[in-house]
Structures are given as C-alpha cells and as structure tokens.
Scaffold this motif. Structure first.
Motif, PDB file in Angstrom:
ATOM      1  N   VAL A 136       5.734  36.089  15.317  1.00  0.00           N
ATOM      2  CA  VAL A 136       4.719  34.734  15.293  1.00  0.00           C
ATOM      3  C   VAL A 136       4.196  34.594  16.351  1.00  0.00           C
ATOM      4  CG1 VAL A 136       6.280  33.694  13.238  1.00  0.00           C
ATOM      5  CG2 VAL A 136       6.647  33.089  15.832  1.00  0.00           C
ATOM      6  N   LYS A 137       4.334  35.076  17.590  1.00  0.00           N
ATOM      7  CA  LYS A 137       3.832  34.877  18.756  1.00  0.00           C
ATOM      8  C   LYS A 137       2.809  35.862  19.130  1.00  0.00           C
ATOM      9  CE  LYS A 137       5.105  33.775  23.543  1.00  0.00           C
ATOM     10  NZ  LYS A 137       5.844  33.462  24.605  1.00  0.00           N
ATOM     11  N   CYS A 138       2.737  37.049  18.863  1.00  0.00           N
ATOM     12  CA  CYS A 138       1.970  38.122  19.175  1.00  0.00           C
ATOM     13  C   CYS A 138       1.365  38.863  18.258  1.00  0.00           C
ATOM     14  CB  CYS A 138       2.337  39.021  20.207  1.00  0.00           C
ATOM     15  SG  CYS A 138       3.541  40.494  19.355  1.00  0.00           S
ATOM     16  N   GLY A 139       2.012  38.780  16.911  1.00  0.00           N
ATOM     17  CA  GLY A 139       1.344  39.479  15.764  1.00  0.00           C
ATOM     18  C   GLY A 139       1.985  40.807  15.390  1.00  0.00           C
ATOM     19  N   GLU A 140       2.654  41.382  16.398  1.00  0.00           N
ATOM     20  CA  GLU A 140       3.057  42.655  16.225  1.00  0.00           C
ATOM     21  C   GLU A 140       4.195  42.909  15.410  1.00  0.00           C
ATOM     22  OE1 GLU A 140       1.703  45.548  17.620  1.00  0.00           O
ATOM     23  OE2 GLU A 140       0.282  44.373  18.262  1.00  0.00           O
ATOM     24  N   GLU A 141       4.192  44.103  14.572  1.00  0.00           N
ATOM     25  CA  GLU A 141       5.436  44.094  13.888  1.00  0.00           C
ATOM     26  C   GLU A 141       6.813  44.091  14.646  1.00  0.00           C
ATOM     27  OE1 GLU A 141       7.312  47.762  11.280  1.00  0.00           O
ATOM     28  OE2 GLU A 141       5.332  47.231  10.774  1.00  0.00           O
ATOM     29  N   ILE A 142       7.710  43.424  13.861  1.00  0.00           N
ATOM     30  CA  ILE A 142       9.096  43.261  14.719  1.00  0.00           C
ATOM     31  C   ILE A 142       9.804  44.569  14.061  1.00  0.00           C
ATOM     32  CG2 ILE A 142      11.395  42.209  14.655  1.00  0.00           C
ATOM     33  CD1 ILE A 142       9.633  39.633  13.791  1.00  0.00           C
ATOM     34  N   SER A 143      10.721  45.285  14.900  1.00  0.00           N
ATOM     35  CA  SER A 143      11.061  46.546  14.749  1.00  0.00           C
ATOM     36  C   SER A 143      12.075  46.389  13.541  1.00  0.00           C
ATOM     37  CB  SER A 143      11.842  47.334  15.747  1.00  0.00           C
ATOM     38  OG  SER A 143      12.836  46.525  16.189  1.00  0.00           O
ATOM     39  N   PRO A 144      12.288  47.132  12.470  1.00  0.00           N
ATOM     40  CA  PRO A 144      13.465  47.008  11.561  1.00  0.00           C
ATOM     41  C   PRO A 144      14.864  47.154  12.384  1.00  0.00           C
ATOM     42  CG  PRO A 144      11.786  48.927  10.986  1.00  0.00           C
ATOM     43  CD  PRO A 144      11.449  48.329  12.260  1.00  0.00           C
ATOM     44  N   ASP A 145      15.121  47.718  13.509  1.00  0.00           N
ATOM     45  CA  ASP A 145      16.424  47.698  13.996  1.00  0.00           C
ATOM     46  C   ASP A 145      16.651  46.214  14.534  1.00  0.00           C
ATOM     47  OD1 ASP A 145      16.970  50.442  13.850  1.00  0.00           O
ATOM     48  OD2 ASP A 145      16.269  51.008  15.769  1.00  0.00           O
TER      49      ASP A 145
END
Length: 104
Positions: free
Chosen positions: A80-89
């Motif tokens: 929600v801050k940078c828009g990058e994908e959060i890793s599945p791990d």
C-alpha cells in the motif's frame, strides 16, 4: 504471482479462529467475581491478561478485514506504500500485511 484465493482462505480461517477466541474471552470476562478477596485479586490479574489478549485479537481482526477488503478491491498482495508486489513468502508469514519487506 500471488495466489489470492489461497491467501483469502487463510485470512478467513484466521478470522473465524479469532472471532471464536474473542467470544471465549468475552464469556470468561463476564463470569461473576469470587467472594474470596485473595481469589478475586488473582481473577483480576487473569482478567487483565484476557483483556490484553482480546485487544490484540481485535487489532489482528482489523488487519485481516483490511486485507480482505484489498482482496475484494483487487489490490491484495500489492504494497500500500510503494505499490510493489509483496513476496509470497512474506504473505505466507503475515497474510494480512499491507507492506512489502522494504516498506515495513
């Protein structure tokens, strides 16, 4: 790519577990106090612990509900801050997290 359905099920299961636990805590806190003064002091300490656990559970429920809203909005798995994908791990460890590792 994040398996949103998998994480949604995981979030829903944890939500149900927390709701059940919070109901038990509420029930325990509603129990009448003992007439014995020493026993009442011990019960009071236990009630403080239960209240703390209840507050932590409510906070986790809020995070889960926010995550489920992101699922519904199609933004789950995106920071929600940078828009990058959060890793599945990271999501496996913290399925309700709104932040990637770098923004946490």
């Amino acid at each position: 790519m994040v398996d949103v359905a998998y994480f949604k099920n995981k979030l829903l299961a944890r939500q149900a577990e927390l709701r059940e636990r919070l109901e038990e805590i509420e029930h325990d806190l509603d129990e009448p106090a003992s007439a014995d003064t020493e026993e009442r002091a011990t019960e009071r300490e236990g009630d403080e612990v239960l209240e703390s656990l209840g507050n932590q559970g409510m906070e986790e429920l809020r995070r889960i509900e926010a995550a489920l809203n992101r699922v519904d909005n199609g933004t789950y798995g995106d920071c929600v801050k940078c828009g990058e994908e959060i890793s599945p791990d990271r999501l496996e460890l913290l399925p309700a997290t709104p932040f990637c590792r770098n923004c946490a």
